[in-house]
Each structure stands twice: as C-alpha cells, then as structure tokens.
Design a protein around this motif. Structure first.
Motif, PDB file in Angstrom:
ATOM      1  N   PRO A 302      -3.923  -5.599  -7.050  1.00 31.68           N
ATOM      2  CA  PRO A 302      -3.171  -5.961  -8.003  1.00 31.68           C
ATOM      3  C   PRO A 302      -3.208  -4.884  -9.283  1.00 31.68           C
ATOM      4  CG  PRO A 302      -3.599  -7.785  -6.630  1.00 31.68           C
ATOM      5  CD  PRO A 302      -4.349  -6.814  -6.118  1.00 31.68           C
ATOM      6  N   ARG A 303      -4.432  -4.451  -9.414  1.00 31.12           N
ATOM      7  CA  ARG A 303      -4.884  -3.705 -10.566  1.00 31.12           C
ATOM      8  C   ARG A 303      -4.519  -2.396 -10.504  1.00 31.12           C
ATOM      9  NH1 ARG A 303      -8.978  -6.972  -9.480  1.00 31.12           N
ATOM     10  NH2 ARG A 303     -10.315  -5.246  -8.818  1.00 31.12           N
ATOM     11  N   SER A 304      -3.964  -1.786  -9.432  1.00 30.15           N
ATOM     12  CA  SER A 304      -3.735  -0.506  -9.202  1.00 30.15           C
ATOM     13  C   SER A 304      -2.584  -0.084  -9.619  1.00 30.15           C
ATOM     14  CB  SER A 304      -3.838   0.029  -7.524  1.00 30.15           C
ATOM     15  OG  SER A 304      -5.121  -0.471  -6.889  1.00 30.15           O
ATOM     16  N   ARG A 305      -2.346   1.074 -10.252  1.00 27.84           N
ATOM     17  CA  ARG A 305      -1.002   1.451 -10.715  1.00 27.84           C
ATOM     18  C   ARG A 305      -0.574   2.713  -9.903  1.00 27.84           C
ATOM     19  NH1 ARG A 305       2.075   0.976 -15.317  1.00 27.84           N
ATOM     20  NH2 ARG A 305       0.401  -0.182 -16.319  1.00 27.84           N
ATOM     21  N   VAL A 306       0.594   2.431  -9.244  1.00 25.07           N
ATOM     22  CA  VAL A 306       1.109   3.519  -8.334  1.00 25.07           C
ATOM     23  C   VAL A 306       2.427   4.182  -8.880  1.00 25.07           C
ATOM     24  CG1 VAL A 306       2.206   3.590  -6.138  1.00 25.07           C
ATOM     25  CG2 VAL A 306       0.225   2.276  -6.367  1.00 25.07           C
ATOM     26  N   LEU A 307       2.663   5.312  -8.647  1.00 27.54           N
ATOM     27  CA  LEU A 307       3.896   6.107  -9.018  1.00 27.54           C
ATOM     28  C   LEU A 307       4.615   6.525  -7.725  1.00 27.54           C
ATOM     29  CD1 LEU A 307       5.468   7.371 -11.182  1.00 27.54           C
ATOM     30  CD2 LEU A 307       4.094   9.551 -10.816  1.00 27.54           C
ATOM     31  N   LEU A 308       6.009   5.961  -7.816  1.00 29.09           N
ATOM     32  CA  LEU A 308       6.847   6.156  -6.432  1.00 29.09           C
ATOM     33  C   LEU A 308       8.008   7.145  -7.174  1.00 29.09           C
ATOM     34  CD1 LEU A 308       7.161   2.629  -5.160  1.00 29.09           C
ATOM     35  CD2 LEU A 308       5.514   4.420  -4.449  1.00 29.09           C
ATOM     36  N   MET A 309       8.668   8.086  -6.280  1.00 27.42           N
ATOM     37  CA  MET A 309       9.787   8.577  -6.539  1.00 27.42           C
ATOM     38  C   MET A 309      10.931   7.702  -6.279  1.00 27.42           C
ATOM     39  SD  MET A 309       8.474  11.820  -6.866  1.00 27.42           S
ATOM     40  CE  MET A 309       6.722  10.985  -7.565  1.00 27.42           C
ATOM     41  N   ASP A 310      12.008   8.017  -7.144  1.00 24.58           N
ATOM     42  CA  ASP A 310      13.295   7.220  -6.969  1.00 24.58           C
ATOM     43  C   ASP A 310      14.337   7.902  -7.459  1.00 24.58           C
ATOM     44  OD1 ASP A 310      15.114   5.459  -7.933  1.00 24.58           O
ATOM     45  OD2 ASP A 310      13.851   3.986  -8.681  1.00 24.58           O
ATOM     46  N   PRO A 311      15.345   7.847  -6.344  1.00 22.72           N
ATOM     47  CA  PRO A 311      15.152   6.953  -4.967  1.00 22.72           C
ATOM     48  C   PRO A 311      14.143   7.587  -4.156  1.00 22.72           C
ATOM     49  CG  PRO A 311      17.404   8.060  -5.412  1.00 22.72           C
ATOM     50  CD  PRO A 311      16.315   8.749  -6.330  1.00 22.72           C
ATOM     51  N   GLY A 312      13.479   6.733  -3.204  1.00 18.89           N
ATOM     52  CA  GLY A 312      12.525   7.102  -2.289  1.00 18.89           C
ATOM     53  C   GLY A 312      12.683   5.949  -1.367  1.00 18.89           C
ATOM     54  N   TYR A 313      11.807   6.238  -0.117  1.00 22.29           N
ATOM     55  CA  TYR A 313      11.739   5.541   1.194  1.00 22.29           C
ATOM     56  C   TYR A 313      11.265   4.096   0.642  1.00 22.29           C
ATOM     57  CZ  TYR A 313       9.959   4.119   5.893  1.00 22.29           C
ATOM     58  OH  TYR A 313       9.835   3.172   6.974  1.00 22.29           O
ATOM     59  N   GLY A 314      12.114   3.146   0.995  1.00 23.35           N
ATOM     60  CA  GLY A 314      11.805   1.857   0.503  1.00 23.35           C
ATOM     61  C   GLY A 314      10.581   1.145   0.968  1.00 23.35           C
ATOM     62  N   GLU A 315       9.996   1.410   2.116  1.00 22.58           N
ATOM     63  CA  GLU A 315       8.866   1.061   2.705  1.00 22.58           C
ATOM     64  C   GLU A 315       7.587   1.034   1.515  1.00 22.58           C
ATOM     65  OE1 GLU A 315       7.022  -0.977   6.263  1.00 22.58           O
ATOM     66  OE2 GLU A 315       8.729  -0.831   5.109  1.00 22.58           O
TER      67      GLU A 315
END
Length: 593
Positions: A302-315
């Motif tokens: 829960p302390r990790s920070r993640v960057l996702l592309m948006d829109p992106g694969y919802g999984e």
C-alpha cells in the motif's frame, strides 16, 4: 407490486421544472440568489451539466446536477481558483451540484436516491473522484455518504457551503456496506432508467467479456455460442495452428487425467528457443493475469506508488488499487494526440523519482496505439534507477516481434516484459503466458509459482503454437485486412460517428456529443446477439461515448455492422428517449481483455 419512483436522465421537458424549482428553493426560500422576475433560475453550466431526475408518477420529486471533467470548467470555479483547489486539475473529477428536492418530499429517500444515482453514473463514466458543495446545515447527510471536507468553505448569498470530496471506489464501498438496507429497498421501488446497472459489480472489474451471460456460465446451453458475436473480448477470430488442434485432440482422456510437468519446463524451453532468450530469464503462468497478480503481490505494498497509462487495460488498476491498495497516478493519454504517449511528457513525470512501478501496455489496450521500442528504451534509460517498468506486450505480434523489449528485460533489472500467448495464438481458453526479467527476478517469480500452475492442455497447446510461426503470421496479416474493412463499413453506417483503428485486432467507435451513450448502443446491439465493449468505465477521456469492437471473421463482422446500423438508427430516432434501461444481470461495462 409496481415501482413507485422513477429515476431517469432529465428530458428537455424537465428543464423548465428544474429552473423553476431552483428559483423557489435558492432564491425565494434560502436566499442564495436574488429573485428573478421570470421565476426561473438558470445555471451557467446548463449546456454542460447532466441532470438526473426522480419522479413519482407524473410528479417530479427532485434532481441532481453533475458536471463532468470534459467540460473543462466547474461550478466551484466561481468561488475558488485551481491553485486553491488543485484536485480540480486531476482530469477524473466529477462535480455533484444543486441536489434539490421538492419540499413535501424532503423527508423521503429522494435525496439519498439522487446521491446514489449520481455515484453510479459517475462510476460508469470512469470517474474516480467526486467533489461537491454541501450546505453546512446538511453536512451530516453528506458525511454519512462517505464524503469528507476538503478544508475549504465558500459563501454564496445567505448560504455557506463546505467543499467535500471522496474517491468513487471508497464512496461505493461506504454505500454498499453502511447503507446496504436502504439501497436494497430503493432497488425494489425504483424504476431505474439510467444507462448503467443499478448495482456495481462485486469487485468493480469485469474480467473478460459479458457474452457468457448469454451463452451461460454453467455450460448447460453452450449451443448459444453460435448465436452470439463475442466482439466485447479480444479473443482471436482465427483457429489455433493445426499442430495445436492435433495436440489437443490426440488423447484428451490422457490429457484430462494426467498431471503436467510441474514447472512447465518444456514450455519454458520452447519459449527460450522461439524468442532467443536464456531459459533462466523466464517465468510462465496461466495467462497474463496470473503473472500480474503474482508479481505485483510480491513487489508492491500500500505504500508503493504506481503510474498507469490512462486509458489503459483495467486489470492493472484493479490489482494495484483494489487488491494491493497502492497509491496510483494516471498518465493521461489524449484523443487530440491520437492517444499516443508523449515521450517528453512521460519522461518528465517519471523523472520525479516518486514511482516504484510504471506500467506500459504496448500496443495499448484499449487505445490500440503502439509506442516504438526505441522511444521506450530511451525513456527507461533516462528514468530513475529505483523505478521498475512493466511492459505488457500481449498484442505486439500485430506490429512486429522485433519491437519487443524482452531482450532489454533479460539484462536490465528495472524492466519486466509480460507476454500473453492467449490472444495472439488463439489460446484464450487454455491460458498461457510468460514474463521476461533478469535471472534473479525471474527466479523470484518462479519461487512463488505454485506447482502445475499451467495445465497440461495449455502446455501442449502453447508448445505446438510456438512451433508454427508461419500459421500465426498469416492470421495476423489477415486480421489487418479484416479490421480495415470493418472500420470502413462502420464509418459508412453514419457520418456522425468517429471510427479509430488500432494496430491490433480491435477498433473503437465514438458516438457524437448529445447522441446516445455507449452503454445504450451496447445494450441495443445485444438485442441482435452482438456484444461490444463500453469503454466508459475505463476513463473519463471516453466521455461515455466510445465502444471497442473486436475484429471477428467475415461473417461475424457482417453481423456486427448490421447490428450497429440497426441499433444506431433506432437510438437516433425520436422514440429512443423511451428505451428501456440496461437490463439487470447483463453487465454493460467492464475492463477485461
């Protein structure tokens, strides 16, 4: 017993009543605004707002106003600057405003119903955060719903408002847990006319397509598969290679009762040969989701920070936010940029050094765009050493296998490449995938892999598939031809729609502003046995107007075009406003492949 209340999107006829009720309440009763000689109180955002209305028979009961982020402005802009309220710049914030109920209905469930409807509408459009102005006198109601003060208050006329905010996922949890009894009672008495199901899914993420709701997940009516066009999930339209079919058919009795090689050693060896990779850099799994869950569950907290592309694969959003509970940011891809990754902009964001993991699906699902390998290599080379990159290449075969970053992943400890064999090799039903990483990382994933994770049918099928690249190369080329023809015929169906081709086995269609929603189109096409994917829940960038369509074979593509044309003609007709809502139990939204 009939349903007592109706919940619907406002019609043109409702607007005059909305303006009149606003005047009675906010000008005459509460003194927020000066009285108007017309007896009507309009709003500067009326052209952009969405109004939801509760009615009882012919009597209108109350309404709520929603301002989506794609309007580019909010009601709060009249009171606070973006520097004073930075969350308004985040791109996925929906403003809930002007919740108003007729005086004699204020002691009923009308206000909670409107709040719940607003939350469901926002979730169905990809909203992740809500902001609202709540009158101080009604603060308890908003706090009970899960909203929290932002620390800002505004004064308007004789009234003081608290600026409240909350995450859509958390507000949904609060509603379904704390107010479960009320929600179930509302379900029994409300004629729900919105283009989103009344209740959210069990975990907020629909895995795979919804077409099995028609086929039957209990497998008792499998003959229905011949009646359904499953264009909502990106399974291959073509059959697996002849060698795969022979392997699966040779001795199914033995295959069903026999334990497979424990660690899929033969499959790993075949992948190593086919891809020119050291076997020690590989870990196999029962599809990419298996690898995502195992790897992310070990690497992230829960302390990790993640960057996702948006829109992106919802999984990826599902696993990082809902399963692990990470702090997740989105890198916004823009329609006006052709949905392509801007390498300079992404480099600047990642260069901050705050991310533990960056996820890039390449080619991207659902936008269908490919980032050149050279650009990604440069981005990764310039990124901080602490940042790990997860590159999902599930659809790379449609571009060029030479564009893979698997070779980089085998030598750079910051890079992991995940490749599904399901979609490219027509093996979705048997589940097979692999990841590539430096030997220490790959060994860690293998250590946390249970024995026999990949079944014997999957191992046999995947090995045979990798031995026949010519069959699949021809199928991938044919897919491009089918996709181009499908795109052309859909575009010819209506001048009002925008068709965007991908580089893979799907395309997207965007409906015009002010026209029917994507959810309505999806529902209408299902009446013809054609299943499409509503992309709205994946991102507000789609504005509730875009569907994704998987490429099928010639006959099924013809059915898709016919259903699309018939449905669009119906929805654009004057009678379309009275269409039935999305049926309960038939999911219209999702994020799976």
């Amino acid at each position: 017993m009939g349903r007592d209340l109706q919940l619907r999107a406002a019609t043109t006829e409702d607007l005059a009543w909305i303006h009149e009720l606003r005047h009675r309440v906010y000008a005459e009763e509460l003194g927020q605004h000066a009285p108007d000689p017309t007896g009507r109180l309009r709003d500067g955002l009326d052209g952009d707002n969405v109004y939801l209305v509760v009615a009882c028979g012919a009597a209108r009961v109350g309404f709520v106003s929603l301002t989506p982020p794609w309007t580019g402005r909010y009601g709060l802009d009249k009171y606070l600057t973006r520097d004073e309220l930075p969350l308004l710049t985040e791109g996925d914030v929906f403003e809930v405003r002007i919740l108003t109920v007729e005086p004699r209905w204020r002691a009923t469930a009308a206000a909670p119903l409107l709040m719940y409807a607003a939350l469901r509408w926002i979730a169905a459009r990809g909203g992740r955060r809500v902001v609202a102005m709540g009158r101080t006198e009604l603060l308890g109601m908003y706090l009970s719903a899960g909203l929290r003060p932002s620390g800002r208050a505004v004064r308007s006329g004789a009234l003081t408002f608290e600026v409240l905010t909350g995450g859509v996922a958390e507000l949904t949890r609060v509603t379904t847990d704390r107010h479960r009894t009320l929600v179930e009672r509302l379900r029994s008495v409300v004629d729900w006319r919105l283009d989103v199901p009344f209740a959210p899914g069990p975990d907020g993420c629909e895995h795979g397509g919804a077409s099995f709701t028609a086929i039957g997940a209990d497998f008792r009516t499998l003959h229905r598969r011949h009646e359904v066009v499953a264009a909502d999930v990106l399974d291959a339209w073509f059959p697996p290679a002849p060698g795969v079919r022979a392997a699966l058919a040779e001795d199914p009795v033995w295959m069903a009762r026999t334990s497979p090689p424990t660690g899929a050693e033969g499959l790993s060896a075949e992948i190593a040969v086919a891809r020119g990779l050291p076997a020690g850099t590989l870990a196999v799994g029962a599809g990419s989701s298996d690898l995502i869950f195992r790897a992310f569950g070990r690497w992230l907290t829960p302390r990790s920070r993640v960057l996702l592309m948006d829109p992106g694969y919802g999984e990826y959003a599902h696993v990082t936010e809902r399963v692990v509970g990470c702090r997740v940011d989105r890198f916004r891809l823009r329609r006006e940029d052709g949905w392509r990754i801007d390498p300079a902009r992404l480099s600047a964001v990642v260069g901050s050094g705050r991310y533990d993991l960056v996820v890039v699906v390449n080619p991207n699902n659902p936008t269908g765009r490919h980032a050149p390998a050279a650009e990604l290599r440069s981005l990764i080379a310039a990124a901080p050493a602490r940042t790990r990159w997860w590159i999902d290449e599930a659809y790379l075969g449609y571009v060029d296998p030479a564009e893979s970053l698997a070779g980089l992943a085998a030598t750079d400890p910051r890079v992991v490449v995940c490749t599904s064999l399901s979609k490219m090799y027509a093996l979705s039903g048997v589940r097979a995938a692999y990841l590539v990483a430096v030997p220490d990382t790959a060994a860690e994933v293998r250590r946390w892999t249970p024995p026999w994770a990949v079944g014997l049918p999957a191992q046999l099928a995947a090995v045979a598939a990798l031995r026949d690249p010519a069959h699949y190369g021809a199928c991938w080329l044919r897919t491009h031809e089918l996709r181009r023809r499908l795109a052309r015929e859909l575009a010819e169906s209506s001048r009002t729609v925008v068709v965007e081709e991908s580089v893979a086995n799907f395309l997207s269609v965007t409906l015009p502003p002010g026209g029917p929603s994507a959810a309505r189109l999806v529902d209408a096409c299902r009446r013809h046995g054609v299943y499409l994917r509503d992309l709205s829940p994946l991102s507000p960038e789609y504005q509730g107007r875009t569907v994704r369509i998987a490429v099928r074979d010639t006959a099924e593509n013809a059915r898709i075009v016919a259903a699309f044309r018939a449905s669009l003609e119906l929805l654009l007709s004057p009678r379309s406003a009275s269409r039935a809502p999305v049926p309960e139990g038939v999911p219209a939204v999702g994020s799976g492949r």
